[in-house]
Scaffold this motif. Structure first.
Motif, mmCIF file in Angstrom:
data_model
loop_
_atom_site.group_PDB
_atom_site.id
_atom_site.type_symbol
_atom_site.label_atom_id
_atom_site.label_comp_id
_atom_site.label_asym_id
_atom_site.label_seq_id
_atom_site.Cartn_x
_atom_site.Cartn_y
_atom_site.Cartn_z
ATOM 1 N N LYS A 1 0.827 -1.216 0.000
ATOM 2 C CA LYS A 1 0.000 0.000 0.000
ATOM 3 C C LYS A 1 0.865 1.271 0.000
ATOM 4 O O LYS A 1 0.677 2.172 -0.817
ATOM 5 C CB LYS A 1 -0.934 0.004 1.211
ATOM 6 N N GLU A 2 1.825 1.337 0.907
ATOM 7 C CA GLU A 2 2.675 2.527 1.033
ATOM 8 C C GLU A 2 3.418 2.821 -0.267
ATOM 9 O O GLU A 2 3.506 3.979 -0.710
ATOM 10 C CB GLU A 2 3.669 2.309 2.181
ATOM 11 N N PHE A 3 3.916 1.769 -0.923
ATOM 12 C CA PHE A 3 4.739 1.960 -2.120
ATOM 13 C C PHE A 3 3.887 2.330 -3.336
ATOM 14 O O PHE A 3 4.311 3.130 -4.177
ATOM 15 C CB PHE A 3 5.549 0.692 -2.385
ATOM 16 N N ILE A 4 2.690 1.755 -3.414
ATOM 17 C CA ILE A 4 1.777 2.132 -4.502
ATOM 18 C C ILE A 4 1.336 3.585 -4.329
ATOM 19 O O ILE A 4 1.257 4.341 -5.305
ATOM 20 C CB ILE A 4 0.559 1.181 -4.534
ATOM 21 N N GLN A 5 1.098 3.986 -3.092
ATOM 22 C CA GLN A 5 0.723 5.388 -2.844
ATOM 23 C C GLN A 5 1.878 6.327 -3.169
ATOM 24 O O GLN A 5 1.654 7.437 -3.677
ATOM 25 C CB GLN A 5 0.254 5.559 -1.393
ATOM 26 N N ASN A 6 3.115 5.910 -2.890
ATOM 27 C CA ASN A 6 4.282 6.719 -3.273
ATOM 28 C C ASN A 6 4.329 6.903 -4.796
ATOM 29 O O ASN A 6 4.627 7.997 -5.301
ATOM 30 C CB ASN A 6 5.578 6.049 -2.808
ATOM 31 N N PHE A 7 4.038 5.834 -5.530
ATOM 32 C CA PHE A 7 3.992 5.878 -6.995
ATOM 33 C C PHE A 7 2.912 6.856 -7.465
ATOM 34 O O PHE A 7 3.141 7.659 -8.383
ATOM 35 C CB PHE A 7 3.731 4.468 -7.520
ATOM 36 N N ILE A 8 1.748 6.815 -6.834
ATOM 37 C CA ILE A 8 0.646 7.714 -7.201
ATOM 38 C C ILE A 8 1.024 9.166 -6.925
ATOM 39 O O ILE A 8 0.857 10.051 -7.775
ATOM 40 C CB ILE A 8 -0.639 7.331 -6.428
ATOM 41 N N ILE A 9 1.566 9.426 -5.742
ATOM 42 C CA ILE A 9 1.930 10.795 -5.346
ATOM 43 C C ILE A 9 3.004 11.376 -6.255
ATOM 44 O O ILE A 9 2.977 12.557 -6.617
ATOM 45 C CB ILE A 9 2.403 10.812 -3.874
ATOM 46 N N ASN B 1 3.517 10.760 -9.376
ATOM 47 C CA ASN B 1 3.160 10.919 -10.792
ATOM 48 C C ASN B 1 1.802 11.553 -11.049
ATOM 49 O O ASN B 1 1.506 11.922 -12.188
ATOM 50 C CB ASN B 1 3.206 9.545 -11.477
ATOM 51 N N TYR B 2 0.963 11.681 -10.016
ATOM 52 C CA TYR B 2 -0.394 12.189 -10.237
ATOM 53 C C TYR B 2 -0.771 13.173 -9.143
ATOM 54 O O TYR B 2 -0.428 12.990 -7.976
ATOM 55 C CB TYR B 2 -1.410 11.035 -10.253
ATOM 56 N N GLU B 3 -1.499 14.189 -9.525
ATOM 57 C CA GLU B 3 -1.975 15.172 -8.558
ATOM 58 C C GLU B 3 -3.398 14.809 -8.126
ATOM 59 O O GLU B 3 -4.368 15.492 -8.432
ATOM 60 C CB GLU B 3 -1.939 16.576 -9.168
ATOM 61 N N VAL B 4 -3.490 13.693 -7.441
ATOM 62 C CA VAL B 4 -4.779 13.219 -6.940
ATOM 63 C C VAL B 4 -4.585 12.731 -5.510
ATOM 64 O O VAL B 4 -3.437 12.561 -5.049
ATOM 65 C CB VAL B 4 -5.342 12.064 -7.799
ATOM 66 N N ASP B 5 -5.701 12.512 -4.801
ATOM 67 C CA ASP B 5 -5.635 11.988 -3.445
ATOM 68 C C ASP B 5 -5.220 10.515 -3.493
ATOM 69 O O ASP B 5 -5.912 9.683 -4.086
ATOM 70 C CB ASP B 5 -7.002 12.139 -2.761
ATOM 71 N N ALA B 6 -4.093 10.184 -2.881
ATOM 72 C CA ALA B 6 -3.547 8.825 -2.956
ATOM 73 C C ALA B 6 -4.449 7.816 -2.273
ATOM 74 O O ALA B 6 -4.581 6.674 -2.737
ATOM 75 C CB ALA B 6 -2.149 8.793 -2.344
ATOM 76 N N ASP B 7 -5.090 8.206 -1.159
ATOM 77 C CA ASP B 7 -5.997 7.291 -0.467
ATOM 78 C C ASP B 7 -7.175 6.902 -1.353
ATOM 79 O O ASP B 7 -7.573 5.737 -1.424
ATOM 80 C CB ASP B 7 -6.523 7.932 0.825
ATOM 81 N N THR B 8 -7.731 7.905 -2.044
ATOM 82 C CA THR B 8 -8.879 7.639 -2.914
ATOM 83 C C THR B 8 -8.512 6.696 -4.042
ATOM 84 O O THR B 8 -9.217 5.708 -4.311
ATOM 85 C CB THR B 8 -9.422 8.957 -3.508
ATOM 86 N N LEU B 9 -7.373 6.966 -4.697
ATOM 87 C CA LEU B 9 -6.982 6.142 -5.834
ATOM 88 C C LEU B 9 -6.599 4.738 -5.385
ATOM 89 O O LEU B 9 -6.896 3.752 -6.072
ATOM 90 C CB LEU B 9 -5.820 6.807 -6.585
ATOM 91 N N PHE B 10 -5.967 4.626 -4.215
ATOM 92 C CA PHE B 10 -5.623 3.291 -3.716
ATOM 93 C C PHE B 10 -6.890 2.498 -3.388
ATOM 94 O O PHE B 10 -6.964 1.293 -3.647
ATOM 95 C CB PHE B 10 -4.721 3.371 -2.491
ATOM 96 N N SER B 11 -7.908 3.176 -2.834
ATOM 97 C CA SER B 11 -9.180 2.502 -2.557
ATOM 98 C C SER B 11 -9.815 1.975 -3.837
ATOM 99 O O SER B 11 -10.410 0.888 -3.849
ATOM 100 C CB SER B 11 -10.149 3.459 -1.855
ATOM 101 N N VAL B 12 -9.688 2.749 -4.916
ATOM 102 C CA VAL B 12 -10.212 2.300 -6.211
ATOM 103 C C VAL B 12 -9.446 1.063 -6.683
ATOM 104 O O VAL B 12 -10.045 0.093 -7.168
ATOM 105 C CB VAL B 12 -10.122 3.427 -7.259
#
Length: 459
Positions: free
Chosen positions: A34-42, A44-55
Motif C-alpha cells: 500500500k505505502e509503495f503504490i501510494q508513493n507511486f501515485i503521489i 506521478n499524479y496530482e490526486v488523493d492517494a488514499d482515494t486512488l488506492f481505494s479504487v
C-alpha cells in the motif's frame, strides 16, 4: 487407487484449483505494498492517494461481480474445461498489466490489470469448485471440495510473505509482486489443455455417453464405472422432471424467498463483518496499533497463516458440529474480538504490550472467521435449494458476496480516517445483528437431505 484417487484425477483437480490460489493471492497481495503504490501515485499524479488506492483495491471486486455470472454462462455453453482455459488467459493479461504499470508510469494499467484479475478470480470462485465437484468421485467430493478453500488460504499466505521488505515489499519490488499473479494463470494455460472435460457436462449437456465413459475410466483408473453411469442417468432423469426456477421465482415464491434471504444474509455476514478490511489492510491496522512498518508486514503473514490453519481445522468440525453451530460460534467470536481489538487500539500508546495484544486479538478474530463464516455461506445455499432452484440461488449469493466485498474495499480507508480507533465498531454492530438473525432463522442442514431442508421452508 482403483476407483479412487488417481494421477489423472489429481492432475485435473490441481489444474483447476490454481484459480482459487490466484483468488487468495490477489486478495492478500495488495495489503503490504500500500505505502509503495501510494508513493507511486503521489510521485506521478496530482490526486488523493488514499482515494486512488481505494479504487485499486475495490476494482478487484467489481471484476469479481462480472466474473461470477460470466463463468456460469461460458461453462454451460462451451464446457467446464474451455471456461477454465479462457479464464487463465484473463489472469495472464491482468498480471502483465499490473506488472508493467510502474515502468509505464500508468496507474490506469494498474487499475485495468486489477479489474481483469478480479474477473479472473470471480470466474474461478464459480468455475473451479464446479469442475472439481464434477470430476471427483461422490465419496470423495467433500474432501476434494475443501482443497479449494486450502488453495485460497495458501495463496493468501504466499502473497503476504512475498510482500515483506526483504523480498518484494519496496518501491522497486511492488510491480514484480503484483505481476507474480501471472504464474498460476500461466501454469493453468500449460496444464488445462491436457485435463479431461467434466463427465457430467459430457453426459448432461453434450449427451455423449461414450465420451463420458472414456473420461470416467481415465479419472477413476478402472473400467468398473457402471454404477456411476447409472447414478448420472438417474440424476439426469430427476433433473428433467424437476421444475426450473428463475431469480424472479425465488423472490416471488415464499418457500424459496425465505432460504434465499437467509443465504444472502450469510454472504453479507462474511463480508460486512469486516474480514476483508483485515485482509486488504492488516498492515495499515497493525501500524495504527503502534507496530513499525516492517513488523506490521510480518504480522500480516499471521493473518493468512491463521486462515490456512482454520481451513484445516474446520474440515472435520463441519459434519460433527454442524453448519448452524459453527456459523454462530464464528460470528460470536468475531464480535467479541472486534471489541477487544478496539480496546487495544485505544491503549497501545506508550504500551508495546497492547500493540502485541492488538495483533493477537486480530488473529483470533480471523480464526473465528475461519471456523464458519469463511466457508459456510458458500455451501449453505446449495444445501437449502433443490436442483431446479439451486443454480439461480447460488448465483445471487455470489453476486451479493462480491458486491459487499467491493463496498468494504472502497470504504475502509475513509471509515478509518473518520472513525479512528472506533473503525471496527460498525462491523461489531453488524456482527451482532448477523448473529441474532442466524440464531433465529438458520436451520441446521447437517445430516438432512435437500428434500428435508426444503420441506422446512414450505411449512
Amino acid at each position: 487407487m482403483s476407483g479412487g484417487v488417481t494421477g489423472a484425477l489429481l492432475y485435473a483437480v490441481f489444474s483447476a484449483v490454481l484459480g482459487m490460489l490466484q483468488f487468495g493471492f490477489n486478495t492478500g497481495v495488495i495489503n503490504s505494498p500500500k505505502e509503495f503504490i501510494q508513493n507511486f501515485i503521489i510521485a506521478n499524479y496530482e490526486v488523493d492517494a488514499d482515494t486512488l488506492f481505494s479504487v485499486i483495491v475495490s476494482i478487484f471486486a467489481v471484476g469479481g461481480i462480472i466474473g461470477c455470472p460470466l463463468a456460469s454462462w461460458i461453462a454451460d455453453k462451451k464446457g467446464r474445461k474451455f471456461a477454465l482455459i479462457i479464464n487463465a488467459a484473463f489472469g495472464v493479461v491482468g498480471a502483465v498489466l499490473m506488472g508493467f504499470s510502474e515502468s509505464a508510469t500508468s496507474v490506469a494499467m494498474l487499475i485495468i490489470g486489477r479489474f481483469l484479475i478480479g474477473i479472473n478470480c470471480g470466474f474461478a470462485t464459480t468455475a473451479s469448485p464446479t469442475y472439481v465437484s464434477e470430476v471427483a468421485p461422490v465419496r470423495l467430493r467433500g474432501a476434494f471440495g475443501t482443497v479449494n478453500q486450502l488453495a485460497v488460504a495458501f495463496g493468501l499466505v504466499g502473497g503476504q510473505i512475498l510482500g515483506i521488505d526483504v523480498i518484494m515489499g519496496s518501491d522497486e519490488g511492488w510491480p514484480w509482486l503484483l505481476g507474480l499473479a501471472i504464474i498460476p494463470s500461466a501454469v493453468q494455460c500449460i496444464m488445462l489443455p491436457f485435463v479431461p472435460e467434466s463427465p457430467r457436462y459430457l453426459m448432461f449437456v453434450q449427451q455423449d455417453e461414450e465420451q463420458t465413459r472414456t473420461v470416467l475410466k481415465k479419472l477413476r483408473g478402472t473400467d468398473d464405472i457402471e454404477d456411476e453411469i447409472k447414478d448420472m442417468r438417474d440424476e439426469e432423469i430427476a433433473e428433467k422432471q424437476e421444475q426450473k426456477f428463475t431469480i424472479g421465482d425465488l423472490l416471488r415464491i415464499k418457500s424459496l424467498r425465505t432460504p434465499l434471504v437467509i443465504g444472502i444474509v450469510m454472504h453479507l455476514s462474511q463480508q460486512l463483518g469486516g474480514i476483508n478490511a483485515v485482509l486488504y489492510y492488516s498492515a495499515t491496522i497493525f501500524t495504527s496499533a503502534g507496530l513499525s512498518e516492517y513488523d506490521a508486514r510480518l504480522a500480516s503473514i499471521g493473518v493468512g497463516s491463521m486462515l490456512f490453519i482454520m481451513a484445516l481445522v474446520s474440515i472435520p468440525l463441519m459434519d460433527r458440529l454442524g453448519r448452524r453451530t459453527l456459523q454462530l460460534c464464528g460470528l460470536g467470536g468475531m464480535a467479541v474480538f472486534s471489541v477487544l481489538m478496539t480496546v487495544a487500539f485505544f491503549t497501545y500508546e506508550n504500551n508495546y504490550t497492547m500493540s502485541i495484544f492488538a495483533v493477537i486479538f486480530t488473529l483470533l478474530y480471523v480464526a473465528f472467521f475461519g471456523v464458519g463464516p469463511s466457508s459456510i455461506p458458500w455451501m449453505i445455499l446449495s444445501e437449502m435449494f433443490g436442483q431446479g432452484a439451486r443454480s439461480a440461488a447460488v448465483s445471487v449469493g455470489a453476486l451479493v458476496n462480491w458486491f459487499a466485498n467491493f463496498i468494504v474495499g472502497l470504504t475502509f480507508i475513509y471509515m478509518s480516517n473518520a472513525l479512528g480507533n472506533f473503525v471496527f465498531l460498525p462491523y461489531t454492530v453488524l456482527l451482532i445483528l448477523f448473529f441474532i438473525f442466524t440464531y433465529l432463522k438458520l436451520p441446521e442442514t447437517k445430516n438432512r437431505t435437500i428434500d428435508e431442508v426444503t420441506a422446512l421452508f414450505k411449512k
